[in-house]
Design a protein around this motif. Structure first.
Motif, PDB file in Angstrom:
ATOM      1  N   ASP A 238       1.033  -1.128   0.288  1.00  0.00           N
ATOM      2  CA  ASP A 238      -0.047   0.147  -0.030  1.00  0.00           C
ATOM      3  C   ASP A 238       1.475   1.116  -0.167  1.00  0.00           C
ATOM      4  OD1 ASP A 238      -2.395  -0.971  -0.183  1.00  0.00           O
ATOM      5  OD2 ASP A 238      -2.640  -1.535   1.781  1.00  0.00           O
ATOM      6  N   TRP A 239       1.853   0.952   0.317  1.00  0.00           N
ATOM      7  CA  TRP A 239       2.848   2.265   0.558  1.00  0.00           C
ATOM      8  C   TRP A 239       4.225   2.575  -0.469  1.00  0.00           C
ATOM      9  CZ3 TRP A 239       1.399  -0.754   4.696  1.00  0.00           C
ATOM     10  CH2 TRP A 239       0.626   0.030   5.671  1.00  0.00           C
ATOM     11  N   VAL A 240       4.775   1.283  -1.168  1.00  0.00           N
ATOM     12  CA  VAL A 240       5.186   0.789  -2.024  1.00  0.00           C
ATOM     13  C   VAL A 240       5.057  -0.463  -2.457  1.00  0.00           C
ATOM     14  CG1 VAL A 240       7.960   0.647  -2.828  1.00  0.00           C
ATOM     15  CG2 VAL A 240       6.972   1.606  -0.472  1.00  0.00           C
ATOM     16  N   GLY A 241       5.831   0.029  -4.183  1.00  0.00           N
ATOM     17  CA  GLY A 241       5.194  -1.299  -5.291  1.00  0.00           C
ATOM     18  C   GLY A 241       4.873  -0.351  -5.863  1.00  0.00           C
ATOM     19  N   VAL A 242       4.385  -1.902  -6.713  1.00  0.00           N
ATOM     20  CA  VAL A 242       3.796  -0.701  -8.519  1.00  0.00           C
ATOM     21  C   VAL A 242       2.533  -1.425  -8.478  1.00  0.00           C
ATOM     22  CG1 VAL A 242       4.137  -1.961 -11.032  1.00  0.00           C
ATOM     23  CG2 VAL A 242       6.131  -1.762  -9.236  1.00  0.00           C
ATOM     24  N   ASP A 243       1.565  -1.030  -9.179  1.00  0.00           N
ATOM     25  CA  ASP A 243       0.870  -1.034  -9.512  1.00  0.00           C
ATOM     26  C   ASP A 243       0.080  -1.807 -10.318  1.00  0.00           C
ATOM     27  OD1 ASP A 243      -0.415   0.777  -7.119  1.00  0.00           O
ATOM     28  OD2 ASP A 243      -0.461   2.889  -8.804  1.00  0.00           O
ATOM     29  N   ARG A 244      -0.851  -2.819  -9.814  1.00  0.00           N
ATOM     30  CA  ARG A 244      -1.498  -3.823 -10.972  1.00  0.00           C
ATOM     31  C   ARG A 244      -2.308  -3.065 -12.228  1.00  0.00           C
ATOM     32  NH1 ARG A 244       1.091  -5.861  -6.677  1.00  0.00           N
ATOM     33  NH2 ARG A 244       0.838  -8.288  -6.496  1.00  0.00           N
ATOM     34  N   GLU A 245      -2.325  -3.846 -12.923  1.00  0.00           N
ATOM     35  CA  GLU A 245      -2.471  -3.216 -14.280  1.00  0.00           C
ATOM     36  C   GLU A 245      -3.746  -4.159 -14.283  1.00  0.00           C
ATOM     37  OE1 GLU A 245       0.127  -2.862 -18.029  1.00  0.00           O
ATOM     38  OE2 GLU A 245       0.740  -4.686 -16.574  1.00  0.00           O
ATOM     39  N   THR A 246      -4.618  -3.213 -15.450  1.00  0.00           N
ATOM     40  CA  THR A 246      -6.012  -4.049 -15.858  1.00  0.00           C
ATOM     41  C   THR A 246      -5.961  -4.250 -17.311  1.00  0.00           C
ATOM     42  OG1 THR A 246      -7.204  -1.705 -16.073  1.00  0.00           O
ATOM     43  CG2 THR A 246      -7.614  -2.575 -14.123  1.00  0.00           C
TER      44      THR A 246
END
Length: 342
Positions: A238-246
């Motif tokens: 929720d703070w650090v990472g890569v967002d998922r795609e759709t």
């Protein structure tokens, strides 16, 4: 570049998250006896093994460490490269493949085999994602790798093939959208469609069939790219990472009302290749049908590269039994060694 999901205070919290379990592990690890082989190095290996076993929350600490390196240095494991706006790239596209194949000789041998059965081979080389999205890379690739795609096309053309330049078709400046998935090694459905249309045009088979195909799109859902596990940050996502795609999954079907249409219908195309062709969410096979009007059978296989599926299809007689008019052989650029090109 760092995103708004990263911050220095959060990174400092991660430092504590990594160091605290490590400190506990150190305090609970008993040093091995010095006669265990200090000089041979076995002392260190024994100690490291016991430390690893005693370290609490190992999975949590691993995710914390990945989040830390991602937040502070925009880096992940050795398998991937993180580009601008969290575009992920496989490290395989930055060098030559481990296994060498005599590319020109192999393509020639396959063509000769198919020619003997009246089948036309259409080899299609897919440009690297790093080539199409070079502006997102944090560092340039070597000159040899950068010129590889042009060398491959020149090799195919010297052998007498049309060799569609898909780097033009997939160019984001003219595509009107992303032609590759941001968190995946593969193209997007848009990229697959543009590639299929370019291949059909270049090979002179666009609209040559008599079957009408139509592509519809399912509801947009979350897409988990195959490169995401390498940047998995666990509870810190929720703070650090890569967002998922759709992704809206495309589905191509014939819109003919004749239920017996394919009962004795000639198979126009046999598609051989990799997961670019095999995975249904990108619908490359369906887009080829729509672009050509030809029925197609998909012999592509995931996880085996482009050469083994072709060899198997020839050796087991699958292609000869199908007797298609054309064989489209999909070959990702990264499987071709620069040393085997002029």
């Amino acid at each position: 570049m760092p995103t708004n999901k990263r911050s220095f205070p959060v990174a400092m919290m991660f430092l504590l998250g990594v160091s605290l379990p490590g400190a506990i592990g150190l305090s609970t690890t008993e040093s091995p006896r010095l006669d265990s082989g200090v000089l041979s190095g076995s002392y260190q290996r024994i100690y490291e093994s016991e430390f690893t076993q005693n370290m609490p929350l190992r999975n949590w600490a691993g995710a914390t460490y990945r989040a830390l390196t991602f937040a502070l240095f925009n880096e992940a494991g050795p398998e991937i490269v993180i580009g601008d706006s969290d575009w992920l790239f496989t490290i395989e596209e930055f060098g030559n493949p481990a296994e060498e194949v005599a590319f020109a000789s192999l393509v020639t041998a396959v063509r000769n085999e198919l020619d003997s059965h009246g089948i036309t081979l259409i080899p299609v080389v897919l440009p690297d994602k790093t080539r199409i999205y070079a502006d997102r890379l944090p560092r340039p690739r070597s000159v040899a790798i950068e010129t590889r795609y042009a060398d491959v096309l020149n090799t195919l053309r010297a052998l007498g093939f049309q060799a569609a330049d898909l780097s033009d078709a997939l160019a984001i400046e003219q595509a009107g959208g992303d032609t590759f998935m941001r968190t995946d090694t593969h193209w997007s459905p848009l990229g697959a469609r543009l590639a299929a249309e370019a291949i059909a045009d270049e090979a002179g088979i666009a609209g040559t069939g008599f079957v009408q195909f139509e592509t519809t799109y399912d509801t947009e859902t979350t897409f988990n790219g195959d490169l995401l596990p390498f940047v998995e940050t666990g509870l810190w996502s929720d703070w650090v990472g890569v967002d998922r795609e759709t992704l809206s999954r495309p589905v191509t079907v014939t819109n003919s009302s004749d239920s017996d249409l394919f009962g004795d219908q000639e198979i126009g195309i046999a598609l051989v290749g990799t997961s670019f062709s095999a995975r249904s969410e990108f619908n490359f096979a369906g887009y080829l049908q729509e672009a050509t009007g030809l029925d197609l059978i998909n012999l592509a296989v995931e996880g085996r590269g482009p050469f083994a599926p072709m060899q198997e299809a020839l050796e087991n007689g699958a292609i000869n039994q199908i007797a298609p008019r054309f064989v489209i052989w999909e070959i990702p650029e990264r499987y071709i060694h620069t040393r085997n090109l002029p």
